[in-house]
Design a protein around this motif. Structure first.
Motif, PDB file in Angstrom:
ATOM      1  N   ARG A   8     -24.568 -12.276   8.290  1.00 13.65           N
ATOM      2  CA  ARG A   8     -24.073 -11.021   7.975  1.00 13.65           C
ATOM      3  C   ARG A   8     -22.797 -10.733   8.593  1.00 13.65           C
ATOM      4  NH1 ARG A   8     -28.706  -7.867   6.225  1.00 13.65           N
ATOM      5  NH2 ARG A   8     -30.607  -8.554   6.795  1.00 13.65           N
ATOM      6  N   PRO A   9     -21.698  -9.948   7.635  1.00 11.38           N
ATOM      7  CA  PRO A   9     -20.250  -9.915   8.276  1.00 11.38           C
ATOM      8  C   PRO A   9     -20.646  -8.743   9.521  1.00 11.38           C
ATOM      9  CG  PRO A   9     -20.506  -8.993   6.351  1.00 11.38           C
ATOM     10  CD  PRO A   9     -21.947  -9.682   6.440  1.00 11.38           C
ATOM     11  N   LYS A  10     -19.907  -8.868  10.338  1.00 10.52           N
ATOM     12  CA  LYS A  10     -19.798  -7.451  11.236  1.00 10.52           C
ATOM     13  C   LYS A  10     -19.160  -6.434  10.590  1.00 10.52           C
ATOM     14  CE  LYS A  10     -20.710  -9.986  14.921  1.00 10.52           C
ATOM     15  NZ  LYS A  10     -21.840  -9.820  16.034  1.00 10.52           N
ATOM     16  N   VAL A  11     -19.911  -5.479  10.934  1.00 13.08           N
ATOM     17  CA  VAL A  11     -19.523  -3.945  10.357  1.00 13.08           C
ATOM     18  C   VAL A  11     -19.157  -3.138  11.394  1.00 13.08           C
ATOM     19  CG1 VAL A  11     -20.840  -4.412   8.213  1.00 13.08           C
ATOM     20  CG2 VAL A  11     -21.991  -3.365  10.307  1.00 13.08           C
ATOM     21  N   ASP A  12     -18.574  -1.826  10.993  1.00 15.77           N
ATOM     22  CA  ASP A  12     -18.364  -0.897  11.955  1.00 15.77           C
ATOM     23  C   ASP A  12     -19.778  -0.077  12.414  1.00 15.77           C
ATOM     24  OD1 ASP A  12     -17.158   1.235  13.230  1.00 15.77           O
ATOM     25  OD2 ASP A  12     -16.865   2.410  11.601  1.00 15.77           O
ATOM     26  N   ASP A  13     -19.890   0.002  13.681  1.00 21.89           N
ATOM     27  CA  ASP A  13     -21.085   0.409  14.172  1.00 21.89           C
ATOM     28  C   ASP A  13     -20.973   1.755  15.135  1.00 21.89           C
ATOM     29  OD1 ASP A  13     -20.451  -0.791  16.560  1.00 21.89           O
ATOM     30  OD2 ASP A  13     -21.909  -2.155  16.549  1.00 21.89           O
ATOM     31  N   SER A  14     -19.507   2.327  14.916  1.00 23.50           N
ATOM     32  CA  SER A  14     -19.073   3.207  15.997  1.00 23.50           C
ATOM     33  C   SER A  14     -19.939   4.406  15.808  1.00 23.50           C
ATOM     34  CB  SER A  14     -17.700   3.464  15.844  1.00 23.50           C
ATOM     35  OG  SER A  14     -17.378   3.803  14.485  1.00 23.50           O
ATOM     36  N   HIS A  15     -20.505   4.703  14.570  1.00 30.73           N
ATOM     37  CA  HIS A  15     -21.099   6.003  14.193  1.00 30.73           C
ATOM     38  C   HIS A  15     -22.578   6.267  14.799  1.00 30.73           C
ATOM     39  CE1 HIS A  15     -22.322   3.057  11.369  1.00 30.73           C
ATOM     40  NE2 HIS A  15     -23.622   3.685  11.157  1.00 30.73           N
ATOM     41  N   LEU A  16     -23.026   4.954  15.346  1.00 31.71           N
ATOM     42  CA  LEU A  16     -24.523   4.925  16.030  1.00 31.71           C
ATOM     43  C   LEU A  16     -24.368   5.289  17.399  1.00 31.71           C
ATOM     44  CD1 LEU A  16     -25.907   1.854  14.271  1.00 31.71           C
ATOM     45  CD2 LEU A  16     -26.170   4.248  13.577  1.00 31.71           C
ATOM     46  N   PRO A  17     -25.513   5.832  18.008  1.00 32.80           N
ATOM     47  CA  PRO A  17     -25.550   6.308  19.252  1.00 32.80           C
ATOM     48  C   PRO A  17     -25.296   5.166  20.573  1.00 32.80           C
ATOM     49  CG  PRO A  17     -27.733   6.415  18.553  1.00 32.80           C
ATOM     50  CD  PRO A  17     -26.830   6.323  17.300  1.00 32.80           C
ATOM     51  N   ASN A  18     -24.576   5.573  21.412  1.00 28.11           N
ATOM     52  CA  ASN A  18     -24.218   4.328  22.586  1.00 28.11           C
ATOM     53  C   ASN A  18     -25.565   4.248  23.415  1.00 28.11           C
ATOM     54  OD1 ASN A  18     -21.565   3.951  21.684  1.00 28.11           O
ATOM     55  ND2 ASN A  18     -20.922   5.784  22.813  1.00 28.11           N
ATOM     56  N   THR A  19     -26.567   4.869  23.402  1.00 30.22           N
ATOM     57  CA  THR A  19     -27.753   4.652  24.075  1.00 30.22           C
ATOM     58  C   THR A  19     -28.444   3.161  23.566  1.00 30.22           C
ATOM     59  OG1 THR A  19     -28.871   5.942  22.376  1.00 30.22           O
ATOM     60  CG2 THR A  19     -28.193   7.106  24.482  1.00 30.22           C
ATOM     61  N   LEU A  20     -27.988   2.660  22.333  1.00 33.13           N
ATOM     62  CA  LEU A  20     -28.235   1.555  21.634  1.00 33.13           C
ATOM     63  C   LEU A  20     -27.778   0.353  22.321  1.00 33.13           C
ATOM     64  CD1 LEU A  20     -28.766   2.360  18.026  1.00 33.13           C
ATOM     65  CD2 LEU A  20     -30.345   2.498  19.574  1.00 33.13           C
ATOM     66  N   SER A  21     -28.266  -0.711  22.638  1.00 32.22           N
ATOM     67  CA  SER A  21     -27.468  -1.821  22.994  1.00 32.22           C
ATOM     68  C   SER A  21     -26.636  -2.248  22.097  1.00 32.22           C
ATOM     69  CB  SER A  21     -28.457  -3.099  23.424  1.00 32.22           C
ATOM     70  OG  SER A  21     -28.902  -3.589  22.115  1.00 32.22           O
TER      71      SER A  21
END
Length: 574
Positions: A8-21
């Motif tokens: 899978r290509p790397k995607v933007d994940d900045s919208h997800l909570p930083n409580t996740l690893s």
């Protein structure tokens, strides 16, 4: 078959909570999750008022309950049908229905759906209102027969409708025309659950519970059954389905599930406190399905309805025995199917694009699993047929990505009117009937149509992975985090990784499974791994010292100890 590995290509994940690893954020983002999708609470379920036909169906059933009319649930003979039937039976009883029963056609005598023949049986039982679950959208003749006998019919289904739909009193199906319900992937049990929820609200509006001295039922008690049926039917786990499944899993983990589900987990040697969605899919679902495949699905329904643990264990043991019998039948049929393909297997150019198989002594109840196994081996759409008596054969179809099976059958039917006696299903699975004498002509038409509709590159199977893990991520703690981050399933796949390893040890266990000790290429980490059902002509091989492995992180529990283990999906010698 060795599948092509695609990362899978790397995607933007900045919208997800930083409580996740960081790893889990990327995994969620690559599956299209929003921040809201990470909150799998029942409050976020789609509103029922967007499902077409729901209000009408609820009103009809409420009228029948108030008038004490005889209600009959018409189920299907698979796990989705059994769970749908059970949800309706339990919910209607909780809501004060006094005349409610169910009927599931024996697949060998009546076939699939609401046929005129099974309608006659329902009429002989005194049914006044029929509620179909997980079937009915293609039962035009059956509904007409029921109406002619003075019965009302409410259809609940999730399969794709044809050009014409039955003349039922109400149709509840999110895939019907003009239905705005957003989850088109909901299972039959999910549709049934929504209808029962709407019925509960309708009866509240009529002050039914107060008049009858009943408490308003808590239908959340049924979510373990809803979760089981949703996972077992292999529908896409969109956000709404994930909410339903997660709620059901939480009930099981908390020890608040049905006795029958607990008993089925016991015979499958699964710990209810640590259950994940795949346990429903690979352990409980097949045992429930075994009843409909080899015997009467009523046994599966009665197991789910049972509230006595002793009785539930007895029925679960019977289902376990049927499942063992099913596995033996399937293994024999698979060997026969592979033999019939052996002559063309060495020359891939001669292998049909659409594989159709038929043998007179094959068992109707197992051809669906057989088609799935052959599809996985050759990565081609497969239809397996069995004798159905009176000169007819029944087929079960399984497709691959890029080919919509029901649309394919529709195309063949339009080009060859009368060749297919009846058919139905959806994108990845379908069923059909033919005259046995027409099988050679159908086989040719089927392969030709597949060649027209399927792009050649889709005949090469792919394993889509989440990339390579660094040694620091290959930890027991990470395996637990990923395990608890589900539910994973169809269209929301469990994280899959790939990497290059040194093969330190290899041996066969359980006759056909490969037990491995692997070491990361950098030599930092030693790992236990297991690959199920390996090619014994290749493994074990002491000369193989390096391999590319596609795997999942798993928690292995043995005698109270927990260790990290790689569950190998593919191993390729390097």
């Amino acid at each position: 078959m060795i599948h092509k590995i695609v990362r899978r290509p790397k995607v933007d994940d900045s919208h997800l909570p930083n409580t996740l690893s960081p790893l889990l954020k990327q995994i969620y983002a690559s599956r299209g999750s929003s921040a809201e999708d990470c909150e799998l609470t029942l409050a976020r379920l789609l509103r029922p008022d967007t499902m077409k036909g729901l209000a009408e169906g609820a009103a009809i059933i409420a009228d029948a309950i108030k008038a004490q009319r005889s209600i009959l649930i018409m189920g299907d003979f698979d796990a989705d049908g059994a769970t749908s039937t059970s949800v309706c039976m339990l919910a209607l009883t909780m809501m004060g229905a006094t005349k409610v029963d169910y009927l599931i056609p024996n697949r060998f005598d009546y076939g699939y759906g609401l046929s005129p023949e099974i309608v006659a049986v329902a009429h002989s039982k005194g049914a006044e209102l029929l509620i179909t679950v997980d079937n009915g959208i293609s039962s035009i003749e059956g509904v007409a027969a029921a109406k002619a006998l003075g019965m009302q019919v409410v259809i609940t289904d999730h399969h794709l409708p044809g050009k014409t739909v039955p003349d039922a009193d109400a149709i509840v199906n999110p895939n019907q025309v003009d239905c705005n319900f957003a989850s088109k992937s909901i299972a039959g049990v999910g549709v049934a659950f929504y209808l029962m929820s709407a019925l509960r609200a309708e009866l509240s509006k009529r002050n039914w519970y107060q008049e009858q001295g009943l408490a308003v039922p808590n239908l959340g008690q049924l979510l373990d059954i809803v979760a089981l049926g949703t996972v077992a039917d292999v529908v896409a786990l969109d956000c709404n389905n994930r909410i339903l499944v997660e709620a059901g899993l939480q009930r099981v983990r908390a020890g608040r599930c049905r006795a029958g589900i607990t008993a089925l987990l016991e015979v499958a040697k699964r710990n209810p406190a640590r259950i994940v969605a795949s346990d429903f899919g690979f352990a409980v679902g097949p045992r429930l399905n075994a009843a409909g495949r080899l015997d009467e699905m009523a046994l599966g329904v009665e197991t789910l309805l049972c509230d006595d643990m002793m009785s539930a264990r007895r029925m679960a043991a019977e289902l376990d025995g049927l499942n063992a019998e099913r596995r033996d039948l399937e293994a024999d049929m698979q060997q026969e199917a592979l033999k019939s393909l052996a002559s063309v297997e060495l020359n891939e150019a001669e292998l049909p694009w659409g594989i159709a198989l038929f043998q007179e002594d094959w068992h109707q109840g197992v051809i669906g699993i057989l088609a799935s196994r052959i599809k996985d081996r050759y990565h081609r759409p497969v239809i397996a047929f069995a004798d159905a008596g009176e000169g007819e054969i029944k087929g079960s179809a399984r497709s691959i990505k890029g080919l919509h099976m029901r649309d394919l059958l529709e195309l063949i039917n339009s080009r060859h009117p009368g060749m297919i006696l009846k058919f139905g299903g959806h994108a990845m699975a379908a069923g059909l009937s033919l005259k046995a004498k027409d099988f050679p002509a159908f086989e040719q038409a089927y392969d030709q149509s597949v060649r027209e509709l399927l792009k050649p590159e889709l005949l090469t199977g792919e394993l889509v992975t989440d990339g390579e893990l660094i040694p620091n991520e290959m930890k027991l703690e990470m395996a637990w985090e990923l395990r608890n981050a589900g539910p994973w399933g169809q269209e929301f796949p469990e994280p899959l990784f790939d990497g290059y390893f040194k093969v330190i040890q290899q041996r066969i266990v359980g006759e056909k499974h490969l037990k491995l000790v692997l070491e990361t290429e950098c030599g930092q980490t030693m790992l236990d791994a297991i690959a199920f059902n390996v090619d014994l002509t290749t493994w074990p091989d002491a000369t193989i010292k390096h391999a590319r492995v596609v795997y999942k992180l798993d928690v292995n529990e043995f005698r109270g100890n927990q260790t990290l283990q790689l569950m190998v999906d593919q191993i390729e010698a390097m």
